[in-house]
Design a protein around this motif. Structure first.
Motif, PDB file in Angstrom:
ATOM      1  N   TYR A  56       0.819  -1.218   0.000  1.00 31.32           N
ATOM      2  CA  TYR A  56       0.000   0.000   0.000  1.00 31.32           C
ATOM      3  C   TYR A  56       0.847   1.261   0.000  1.00 31.32           C
ATOM      4  O   TYR A  56       0.363   2.342  -0.324  1.00 31.32           O
ATOM      5  N   ARG A  57       2.131   1.155   0.339  1.00 25.10           N
ATOM      6  CA  ARG A  57       3.009   2.325   0.263  1.00 25.10           C
ATOM      7  C   ARG A  57       3.825   2.352  -1.025  1.00 25.10           C
ATOM      8  O   ARG A  57       4.359   3.395  -1.392  1.00 25.10           O
ATOM      9  N   ARG A  58       3.925   1.198  -1.706  1.00 25.45           N
ATOM     10  CA  ARG A  58       4.654   1.159  -2.971  1.00 25.45           C
ATOM     11  C   ARG A  58       3.829   1.721  -4.110  1.00 25.45           C
ATOM     12  O   ARG A  58       4.361   2.232  -5.078  1.00 25.45           O
ATOM     13  N   LEU A  59       2.507   1.596  -4.006  1.00 25.18           N
ATOM     14  CA  LEU A  59       1.632   2.032  -5.092  1.00 25.18           C
ATOM     15  C   LEU A  59       1.336   3.522  -4.974  1.00 25.18           C
ATOM     16  O   LEU A  59       1.266   4.050  -3.873  1.00 25.18           O
ATOM     17  N   PRO A  60       1.131   4.212  -6.107  1.00 24.87           N
ATOM     18  CA  PRO A  60       0.849   5.649  -6.050  1.00 24.87           C
ATOM     19  C   PRO A  60      -0.537   5.923  -5.480  1.00 24.87           C
ATOM     20  O   PRO A  60      -1.438   5.098  -5.576  1.00 24.87           O
ATOM     21  N   LYS A  61      -0.664   7.100  -4.877  1.00 19.13           N
ATOM     22  CA  LYS A  61      -1.955   7.498  -4.300  1.00 19.13           C
ATOM     23  C   LYS A  61      -2.893   7.896  -5.431  1.00 19.13           C
ATOM     24  O   LYS A  61      -2.492   8.619  -6.334  1.00 19.13           O
ATOM     25  N   GLY A  63      -6.772   7.984  -4.670  1.00 18.46           N
ATOM     26  CA  GLY A  63      -7.846   8.650  -3.945  1.00 18.46           C
ATOM     27  C   GLY A  63      -9.069   8.927  -4.779  1.00 18.46           C
ATOM     28  O   GLY A  63      -9.539   8.084  -5.518  1.00 18.46           O
ATOM     29  N   PHE A  64      -9.577  10.154  -4.669  1.00 13.07           N
ATOM     30  CA  PHE A  64     -10.811  10.522  -5.341  1.00 13.07           C
ATOM     31  C   PHE A  64     -10.543  11.355  -6.588  1.00 13.07           C
ATOM     32  O   PHE A  64     -11.375  12.101  -7.029  1.00 13.07           O
ATOM     33  N   ASN A  65      -9.350  11.238  -7.160  1.00 13.15           N
ATOM     34  CA  ASN A  65      -9.064  11.926  -8.405  1.00 13.15           C
ATOM     35  C   ASN A  65      -9.257  10.936  -9.540  1.00 13.15           C
ATOM     36  O   ASN A  65      -8.399  10.091  -9.768  1.00 13.15           O
ATOM     37  N   PRO A  66     -10.374  11.012 -10.237  1.00  8.66           N
ATOM     38  CA  PRO A  66     -10.605  10.041 -11.296  1.00  8.66           C
ATOM     39  C   PRO A  66      -9.548  10.156 -12.391  1.00  8.66           C
ATOM     40  O   PRO A  66      -9.182  11.262 -12.786  1.00  8.66           O
ATOM     41  N   ILE A  67      -9.082   9.003 -12.868  1.00  8.60           N
ATOM     42  CA  ILE A  67      -8.001   8.972 -13.844  1.00  8.60           C
ATOM     43  C   ILE A  67      -8.452   9.546 -15.179  1.00  8.60           C
ATOM     44  O   ILE A  67      -7.734  10.281 -15.829  1.00  8.60           O
ATOM     45  N   SER A  68      -9.647   9.222 -15.593  1.00 10.20           N
ATOM     46  CA  SER A  68     -10.091   9.597 -16.941  1.00 10.20           C
ATOM     47  C   SER A  68     -10.992  10.834 -16.953  1.00 10.20           C
ATOM     48  O   SER A  68     -11.856  10.946 -17.794  1.00 10.20           O
ATOM     49  N   LYS A  69     -10.785  11.736 -16.014  1.00  4.23           N
ATOM     50  CA  LYS A  69     -11.673  12.906 -16.007  1.00  4.23           C
ATOM     51  C   LYS A  69     -11.275  13.893 -17.098  1.00  4.23           C
ATOM     52  O   LYS A  69     -10.107  13.998 -17.461  1.00  4.23           O
ATOM     53  N   ASN A  70     -12.255  14.588 -17.630  1.00  3.83           N
ATOM     54  CA  ASN A  70     -11.999  15.566 -18.684  1.00  3.83           C
ATOM     55  C   ASN A  70     -11.402  16.822 -18.082  1.00  3.83           C
ATOM     56  O   ASN A  70     -11.958  17.389 -17.150  1.00  3.83           O
ATOM     57  N   GLN A  71     -10.283  17.242 -18.626  1.00  2.94           N
ATOM     58  CA  GLN A  71      -9.661  18.486 -18.175  1.00  2.94           C
ATOM     59  C   GLN A  71     -10.318  19.633 -18.943  1.00  2.94           C
ATOM     60  O   GLN A  71     -10.146  19.737 -20.161  1.00  2.94           O
ATOM     61  N   ILE A  72     -11.078  20.437 -18.227  1.00  3.30           N
ATOM     62  CA  ILE A  72     -11.767  21.556 -18.880  1.00  3.30           C
ATOM     63  C   ILE A  72     -11.044  22.854 -18.508  1.00  3.30           C
ATOM     64  O   ILE A  72     -10.941  23.191 -17.330  1.00  3.30           O
ATOM     65  N   ALA A  73     -10.540  23.534 -19.525  1.00  4.53           N
ATOM     66  CA  ALA A  73      -9.886  24.825 -19.316  1.00  4.53           C
ATOM     67  C   ALA A  73     -10.959  25.891 -19.221  1.00  4.53           C
ATOM     68  O   ALA A  73     -11.860  25.946 -20.053  1.00  4.53           O
ATOM     69  N   ILE A  74     -10.872  26.735 -18.196  1.00  3.66           N
ATOM     70  CA  ILE A  74     -11.873  27.783 -17.977  1.00  3.66           C
ATOM     71  C   ILE A  74     -11.199  29.133 -18.190  1.00  3.66           C
ATOM     72  O   ILE A  74     -10.102  29.371 -17.682  1.00  3.66           O
TER      73      ILE A  74
END
Length: 151
Positions: A56-61, A63-74
């Motif tokens: 659990y410490r070797r793997l990257p964190k 959390g609640f940041n979805p991998i495939s979320k759309n990056q929307i520039a505002i």
């Protein structure tokens, strides 16, 4: 038929009672070995890997940041106006995500562009974006500019 029933494994197996004498095969230390942390009661070495860096410490964190979320520039209208005043943006060109990425105004990883209506815009400008707020569309059309929304 009766032989089949008799030959079946016992369904209701009684559980092994540990620590009930030498003859049971699970007497004295109850199959825990001799001494050491694991032989004691109340010890749970959850995810301990003997000093090795735990999984659990070797793997990257993540959390609640979805991998495939759309990056929307505002980008707000006042920001566009400030770039026009600085002469970074030319009003003759169609303002789109590719141009803004080239000028390093928005992040290169963003997949969509959204125009928001905060602030005032004085120059007539043509914008091509994926999303836009109602106030932004209203303000742009009032000064004679246009906004084209991509599907």
């Amino acid at each position: 038929m009766t032989t089949l029933l008799n030959n079946r494994q016992k369904i209701n197996k009684s559980k092994i009672r540990v620590g009930r004498g030498i003859g049971s095969g699970k007497g004295k230390t109850s199959g825990r070995g001799v001494k050491g942390q694991k032989s004691r009661s109340g010890v749970a070495i959850k995810s301990f890997e003997g000093g090795q860096m735990p999984l659990y410490r070797r793997l990257p964190k993540r959390g609640f940041n979805p991998i495939s979320k759309n990056q929307i520039a505002i980008i707000n209208l006042e920001k566009i106006q400030s770039y026009i005043d600085k002469k970074t943006i030319n009003t003759d060109n169609v303002l789109n995500a590719d141009l803004l990425k080239k000028l390093k105004i928005i992040n290169k990883n963003s997949s969509k562009l959204k125009i928001l209506g905060t602030g005032e815009i004085k120059n007539k400008v043509n914008i091509e974006a994926n999303l836009a707020s109602k106030s932004a569309i209203e303000k742009l059309e009032k000064i004679g500019g246009s906004i084209q929304l991509k599907k």
